[in-house]
Scaffold this motif. Structure first.
Motif: not given
Length: 97
Positions: A11, A15-17, A19, A30, A32, A66, A85
């Motif tokens: 996590t 960068n809100e993603r 990988c 990645s 999102y 997102r 999230d």
């Protein structure tokens, strides 16, 4: 999180993603976020329409799909990637291809 095939999921809160990396560390992709509206979420919005109106004024509602503060990731026994999230108070679950 590490999958059975040694793929690595990380996590990236800032960068809100999330990988994904191969076992040797090679970057793969990645994610999102791509959440659909749950039944519970639809009920919450229906009971407080001013909530969604306020968010609509602030930004495009597609951003609601997102990640917002992903803080943890896990891979279950079936290979699904589960992302916490946290700022949206939900889990997003991905089936690996």
């Amino acid at each position: 999180a590490v999958a059975d095939d040694d793929a690595i999921f990380v996590t990236d809160w800032g960068n809100e993603r999330v990988c994904a990396f191969a076992a040797d560390g090679t970057y793969l992709t990645s994610v999102y976020g791509d959440s659909a509206m749950s039944t519970w979420g639809a009920e919450a919005v229906a009971s407080a329409p001013d909530l969604i109106e306020g968010r609509a004024e602030a930004h495009d509602l597609s951003a609601e799909r997102r990640f917002f503060g992903p803080t943890a990731v896990e891979v279950d026994r079936q290979g699904n990637v589960i992302v916490v999230d946290s700022c949206r108070h939900r889990l997003q679950v991905y089936r690996r291809a």
